[in-house]
Design a protein around this motif. Structure first.
Motif, PDB file in Angstrom:
ATOM      1  N   ALA A 162      -3.491 -18.993  33.807  1.00 32.57           N
ATOM      2  CA  ALA A 162      -3.917 -20.365  34.101  1.00 32.57           C
ATOM      3  C   ALA A 162      -2.713 -21.281  34.308  1.00 32.57           C
ATOM      4  CB  ALA A 162      -4.798 -20.892  32.971  1.00 32.57           C
ATOM      5  N   ILE A 163      -1.682 -21.113  33.484  1.00 33.03           N
ATOM      6  CA  ILE A 163      -0.468 -21.913  33.631  1.00 33.03           C
ATOM      7  C   ILE A 163       0.237 -21.556  34.944  1.00 33.03           C
ATOM      8  CG2 ILE A 163       1.836 -22.347  32.672  1.00 33.03           C
ATOM      9  CD1 ILE A 163       0.601 -21.822  29.893  1.00 33.03           C
ATOM     10  N   ALA A 164       0.306 -20.264  35.231  1.00 29.42           N
ATOM     11  CA  ALA A 164       0.997 -19.810  36.438  1.00 29.42           C
ATOM     12  C   ALA A 164       0.391 -20.429  37.690  1.00 29.42           C
ATOM     13  CB  ALA A 164       0.947 -18.289  36.524  1.00 29.42           C
ATOM     14  N   ASP A 165      -0.927 -20.575  37.709  1.00 35.63           N
ATOM     15  CA  ASP A 165      -1.579 -21.163  38.872  1.00 35.63           C
ATOM     16  C   ASP A 165      -1.144 -22.609  39.104  1.00 35.63           C
ATOM     17  OD1 ASP A 165      -2.968 -18.858  39.433  1.00 35.63           O
ATOM     18  OD2 ASP A 165      -4.835 -19.500  38.467  1.00 35.63           O
ATOM     19  N   ARG A 166      -0.658 -23.258  38.072  1.00 35.79           N
ATOM     20  CA  ARG A 166      -0.276 -24.666  38.179  1.00 35.79           C
ATOM     21  C   ARG A 166       1.212 -24.841  38.494  1.00 35.79           C
ATOM     22  NH1 ARG A 166      -2.049 -27.027  32.537  1.00 35.79           N
ATOM     23  NH2 ARG A 166      -1.352 -28.993  33.496  1.00 35.79           N
ATOM     24  N   LEU A 167       1.974 -23.771  38.411  1.00 33.91           N
ATOM     25  CA  LEU A 167       3.413 -23.876  38.585  1.00 33.91           C
ATOM     26  C   LEU A 167       3.811 -23.794  40.057  1.00 33.91           C
ATOM     27  CD1 LEU A 167       4.689 -21.706  35.606  1.00 33.91           C
ATOM     28  CD2 LEU A 167       4.685 -24.204  35.792  1.00 33.91           C
ATOM     29  N   GLU A 168       4.751 -24.639  40.446  1.00 35.63           N
ATOM     30  CA  GLU A 168       5.216 -24.724  41.836  1.00 35.63           C
ATOM     31  C   GLU A 168       6.448 -23.842  42.023  1.00 35.63           C
ATOM     32  OE1 GLU A 168       5.842 -28.900  41.966  1.00 35.63           O
ATOM     33  OE2 GLU A 168       3.688 -29.384  42.018  1.00 35.63           O
ATOM     34  N   THR A 169       6.203 -22.541  42.059  1.00 35.57           N
ATOM     35  CA  THR A 169       7.286 -21.567  42.200  1.00 35.57           C
ATOM     36  C   THR A 169       6.828 -20.416  43.080  1.00 35.57           C
ATOM     37  OG1 THR A 169       6.619 -20.256  40.264  1.00 35.57           O
ATOM     38  CG2 THR A 169       8.152 -22.071  39.883  1.00 35.57           C
ATOM     39  N   GLY A 170       7.799 -19.625  43.526  1.00 33.74           N
ATOM     40  CA  GLY A 170       7.470 -18.441  44.308  1.00 33.74           C
ATOM     41  C   GLY A 170       7.063 -17.267  43.449  1.00 33.74           C
ATOM     42  N   THR A 171       7.608 -17.182  42.238  1.00 35.00           N
ATOM     43  CA  THR A 171       7.303 -16.097  41.303  1.00 35.00           C
ATOM     44  C   THR A 171       7.103 -16.676  39.911  1.00 35.00           C
ATOM     45  OG1 THR A 171       8.576 -14.430  42.536  1.00 35.00           O
ATOM     46  CG2 THR A 171       8.176 -13.978  40.212  1.00 35.00           C
ATOM     47  N   VAL A 172       6.132 -16.141  39.190  1.00 33.11           N
ATOM     48  CA  VAL A 172       5.951 -16.476  37.781  1.00 33.11           C
ATOM     49  C   VAL A 172       6.038 -15.183  36.979  1.00 33.11           C
ATOM     50  CG1 VAL A 172       4.476 -17.496  36.022  1.00 33.11           C
ATOM     51  CG2 VAL A 172       4.447 -18.423  38.348  1.00 33.11           C
ATOM     52  N   PHE A 173       6.898 -15.170  35.987  1.00 29.99           N
ATOM     53  CA  PHE A 173       7.051 -14.022  35.105  1.00 29.99           C
ATOM     54  C   PHE A 173       6.314 -14.252  33.791  1.00 29.99           C
ATOM     55  CE2 PHE A 173      11.151 -14.039  37.478  1.00 29.99           C
ATOM     56  CZ  PHE A 173      11.095 -12.784  38.035  1.00 29.99           C
ATOM     57  N   LEU A 174       5.790 -13.185  33.219  1.00 29.24           N
ATOM     58  CA  LEU A 174       5.249 -13.229  31.858  1.00 29.24           C
ATOM     59  C   LEU A 174       6.067 -12.278  31.001  1.00 29.24           C
ATOM     60  CD1 LEU A 174       3.208 -13.938  29.646  1.00 29.24           C
ATOM     61  CD2 LEU A 174       1.704 -12.127  30.550  1.00 29.24           C
ATOM     62  N   ASN A 175       6.706 -12.827  29.984  1.00 35.14           N
ATOM     63  CA  ASN A 175       7.499 -12.064  29.019  1.00 35.14           C
ATOM     64  C   ASN A 175       8.605 -11.239  29.674  1.00 35.14           C
ATOM     65  OD1 ASN A 175       5.946 -13.062  26.860  1.00 35.14           O
ATOM     66  ND2 ASN A 175       4.405 -11.467  27.177  1.00 35.14           N
ATOM     67  N   ARG A 176       9.159 -11.769  30.754  1.00 33.26           N
ATOM     68  CA  ARG A 176      10.387 -11.261  31.354  1.00 33.26           C
ATOM     69  C   ARG A 176      10.926 -12.342  32.278  1.00 33.26           C
ATOM     70  NH1 ARG A 176       9.891  -6.030  34.950  1.00 33.26           N
ATOM     71  NH2 ARG A 176      12.079  -6.053  34.307  1.00 33.26           N
ATOM     72  N   CYS A 177      12.159 -12.169  32.767  1.00 39.48           N
ATOM     73  CA  CYS A 177      12.760 -13.169  33.647  1.00 39.48           C
ATOM     74  C   CYS A 177      13.894 -12.531  34.432  1.00 39.48           C
ATOM     75  CB  CYS A 177      13.281 -14.367  32.841  1.00 39.48           C
ATOM     76  SG  CYS A 177      14.579 -13.953  31.645  1.00 39.48           S
ATOM     77  N   ASP A 178      14.421 -13.280  35.398  1.00 42.67           N
ATOM     78  CA  ASP A 178      15.630 -12.882  36.119  1.00 42.67           C
ATOM     79  C   ASP A 178      15.529 -11.453  36.639  1.00 42.67           C
ATOM     80  OD1 ASP A 178      18.167 -13.136  37.172  1.00 42.67           O
ATOM     81  OD2 ASP A 178      19.198 -12.682  35.299  1.00 42.67           O
ATOM     82  N   TYR A 179      14.483 -11.192  37.426  1.00 50.71           N
ATOM     83  CA  TYR A 179      14.261  -9.827  37.907  1.00 50.71           C
ATOM     84  C   TYR A 179      13.551  -9.867  39.253  1.00 50.71           C
ATOM     85  CZ  TYR A 179      12.718  -4.964  38.043  1.00 50.71           C
ATOM     86  OH  TYR A 179      12.509  -3.657  38.414  1.00 50.71           O
ATOM     87  N   LEU A 180      13.940  -8.962  40.149  1.00 45.27           N
ATOM     88  CA  LEU A 180      13.260  -8.819  41.432  1.00 45.27           C
ATOM     89  C   LEU A 180      12.556  -7.481  41.467  1.00 45.27           C
ATOM     90  CD1 LEU A 180      15.424 -11.062  42.109  1.00 45.27           C
ATOM     91  CD2 LEU A 180      15.320 -10.207  44.454  1.00 45.27           C
ATOM     92  N   ASP A 181      11.246  -7.502  41.634  1.00 43.30           N
ATOM     93  CA  ASP A 181      10.449  -6.292  41.793  1.00 43.30           C
ATOM     94  C   ASP A 181      10.294  -6.055  43.292  1.00 43.30           C
ATOM     95  OD1 ASP A 181       8.418  -4.398  42.101  1.00 43.30           O
ATOM     96  OD2 ASP A 181       7.315  -5.091  40.341  1.00 43.30           O
ATOM     97  N   PRO A 182      10.852  -4.965  43.833  1.00 41.21           N
ATOM     98  CA  PRO A 182      10.815  -4.778  45.282  1.00 41.21           C
ATOM     99  C   PRO A 182       9.423  -4.579  45.858  1.00 41.21           C
ATOM    100  CG  PRO A 182      11.711  -2.832  44.193  1.00 41.21           C
ATOM    101  CD  PRO A 182      11.613  -3.900  43.148  1.00 41.21           C
ATOM    102  N   GLU A 183       8.431  -4.362  45.012  1.00 41.95           N
ATOM    103  CA  GLU A 183       7.062  -4.232  45.509  1.00 41.95           C
ATOM    104  C   GLU A 183       6.327  -5.572  45.531  1.00 41.95           C
ATOM    105  OE1 GLU A 183       4.936  -0.346  44.835  1.00 41.95           O
ATOM    106  OE2 GLU A 183       6.217  -0.380  43.045  1.00 41.95           O
ATOM    107  N   LEU A 184       7.010  -6.636  45.077  1.00 42.74           N
ATOM    108  CA  LEU A 184       6.446  -7.981  45.130  1.00 42.74           C
ATOM    109  C   LEU A 184       7.270  -8.843  46.078  1.00 42.74           C
ATOM    110  CD1 LEU A 184       5.736  -8.645  41.333  1.00 42.74           C
ATOM    111  CD2 LEU A 184       4.109  -7.938  43.088  1.00 42.74           C
ATOM    112  N   ALA A 185       6.622  -9.808  46.702  1.00 38.41           N
ATOM    113  CA  ALA A 185       7.321 -10.691  47.638  1.00 38.41           C
ATOM    114  C   ALA A 185       8.307 -11.585  46.895  1.00 38.41           C
ATOM    115  CB  ALA A 185       6.309 -11.550  48.395  1.00 38.41           C
ATOM    116  N   TRP A 186       9.517 -11.701  47.429  1.00 32.55           N
ATOM    117  CA  TRP A 186      10.531 -12.601  46.866  1.00 32.55           C
ATOM    118  C   TRP A 186      10.566 -13.840  47.741  1.00 32.55           C
ATOM    119  CZ3 TRP A 186      12.358 -13.222  42.382  1.00 32.55           C
ATOM    120  CH2 TRP A 186      13.528 -13.963  42.157  1.00 32.55           C
ATOM    121  N   THR A 187      10.148 -14.964  47.186  1.00 33.67           N
ATOM    122  CA  THR A 187       9.966 -16.164  47.976  1.00 33.67           C
ATOM    123  C   THR A 187      10.129 -17.398  47.109  1.00 33.67           C
ATOM    124  OG1 THR A 187       8.397 -17.283  49.459  1.00 33.67           O
ATOM    125  CG2 THR A 187       7.464 -16.125  47.574  1.00 33.67           C
ATOM    126  N   GLY A 188      10.359 -18.534  47.733  1.00 27.76           N
ATOM    127  CA  GLY A 188      10.508 -19.788  47.000  1.00 27.76           C
ATOM    128  C   GLY A 188       9.786 -20.916  47.700  1.00 27.76           C
TER     129      GLY A 188
END
Length: 462
Positions: free
Chosen positions: A406-432
């Protein structure tokens, strides 16, 4: 001939010197790239994948030498530099595995007497403008999918990390990539502007600063050339009341300090529920005080110099501005002998009593420091996290995945992490979003920007 020098942040001496290509060299490169594209685009996808896979193997085979080159050029501790080579291999192989799906034709519903499809076809010559902070991981996001889709690539790498471009070229050349399909040019900013405005450039992939993104846009004004812009961030973390505090502290701290904070998706501001504020602050300070700042060539060093003394001084100025406005620094910099002031070696820092009037909380820092603020609710945290002109990533630290969604839906970002950070998953879109850029790399979505749709509408019965 005009040349440039790469200054190593280890001791601020000249590490290497390279000649600039002439405008005639750039013209020749574009001509060869166009010729190479005409050949490469007609190779079967399986054959393109095979030769790129061979190039990746060549690259990984030089892991130790490449790791030391990263350390010498931009200062990352040798203990961590090899991880970039492993990361490149993972991303590259993932994009190769996704290519058949991403590039397969889309077939609409059947219509009697017709064969209809939409194919993804290559654009042409793609210019990749890559930064120094992750010299291979940032570049590979565009290079591999561009090539496997059938484009040719001209790479301009940062003057701080020119060996990265040369390593890519060696690998592709050894693997048997056709002439002109991958090239690099050690050109200056003015030459870049002229090159990307050339009609033979079909797309520009840029990773860098907002200022650099605007420069790309100016160069492309008056053309119909599109661009993908990854422009960094001011990425927040929010520690909720129900978070696993010890886990959050360790991972947020790593997100703040790894690579001396020189990561576009590194954590630069932290919002903590008031119940855990003191524990989180104390934990982050303790983590910072346990880092070893020093010569990045030493195996025991965990925090190397920033890329330049000027970059470190910019961070120092942000901290000074914040403290002059009432903020407090909690890490005793005297614990770090390497931090002698006005050098590239900068001690880690945690800053409290902050607010968003301070540049430390509003402008990109790109250094080993973060401001920490106390919050009382999700609403307050969301408002503060969105109070930024950047929107690359945000991380949530909570045991409640439904609340996180619910919080993630309100955030103005390209990616939202849950219980991790600073990471690029190549199977997910990297965008801003906002000043963090536009477009996307990685995942099947990344191929959409490096190809164009072409419709096939065949009447089969006449």
């Amino acid at each position: 001939m005009v040349s440039f020098k790469t200054i190593t942040p280890i001791d601020e001496t000249v590490f290497l010197e390279r000649e600039r290509p002439t405008d005639a060299d750039v013209e020749k490169a574009l001509e060869i790239a166009s010729t190479g594209y005409a050949i490469w685009r007609n190779w079967p996808l399986e054959k393109r994948i095979d030769v790129i896979r061979k190039a990746i193997a060549v690259f990984v085979g030089s892991k130790d030498n490449i790791a030391m080159e990263i350390t010498q050029q931009m200062g990352r501790p040798i203990a961590f530099s090899g991880g970039e080579v492993a990361g490149l291999e993972n991303r590259a192989l993932t994009m190769l595995s996704l290519a058949p799906q991403a590039l397969s034709p889309s077939v609409p519903s059947h219509v009697e007497g017709f064969e209809r499809s939409i194919k993804r076809v290559p654009l042409g010559v793609v210019a990749v403008l890559a930064p120094w902070n992750y010299p291979f991981l940032t570049a590979v996001n565009a290079i591999i999918p561009a090539l496997v889709a059938g484009n040719s690539v001209v790479l301009k790498h940062s003057d701080q990390t020119p060996l990265a471009a040369e390593r890519f070229h060696q690998a592709f050349d050894s693997a048997g990539l056709p002439k002109g399909v991958f090239q690099f040019l050690h050109i200056d900013h003015e030459q870049v502007a002229r090159m990307i405005s050339d009609a033979r450039i079909a797309y520009v992939c840029f990773t860098g600063s907002v200022v650099g993104g605007h420069a790309v846009q100016r160069a492309l004004a008056g053309t119909f050339t599109s661009s993908g812009l990854e422009l960094g961030g001011k990425d927040p973390a929010y520690v909720r009341e129900d978070a696993n505090i010890d886990f959050a502290i360790a991972n947020i701290a790593d997100g703040i300090f790894f690579n001396s904070g020189q990561s576009c998706c590194g954590i630069e501001r932290v919002y903590v529920h008031k119940r855990h504020y003191r524990d989180v602050v104390d934990g982050l300070v303790s983590y910072a005080e346990g880092l070893k700042l020093g010569d990045p060539r030493d195996a025991g060093t965990t925090l190397g110099p920033m890329v330049k003394s000027s970059a470190a001084n910019l961070v120092r100025s942000q901290i000074a501005q914040a403290t002059s406005a009432g903020a407090r620094t909690l890490v005793d910099t005297k614990r770090f002998e390497a931090d002698i002031g006005h050098s590239a070696y900068l001690a880690p820092q945690i800053v409290v009593d902050c607010d968003h009037s301070m540049s430390l909380m509003s402008e990109e820092t790109f250094g080993p420091v973060a401001g920490v603020m106390e919050v009382s609710s999700d609403d307050e945290a969301v408002a503060l996290m969105n109070d930024s002109r950047y929107g690359l990533t945000a991380s949530l630290w909570t045991a409640d995945s439904r609340a996180a969604d619910a919080i993630a839906d309100r955030l103005e970002t390209g990616t939202v992490f849950l219980n991790r950070c600073d990471y690029l998953d190549p199977e997910l879109a990297w965008t801003g979003v906002k000043d963090s850029g536009r477009g996307a790399t990685l995942s099947t979505v990344g191929f959409d920007y490096l190809t164009r749709p072409k419709s096939y509408h065949f009447r089969t019965k006449v």
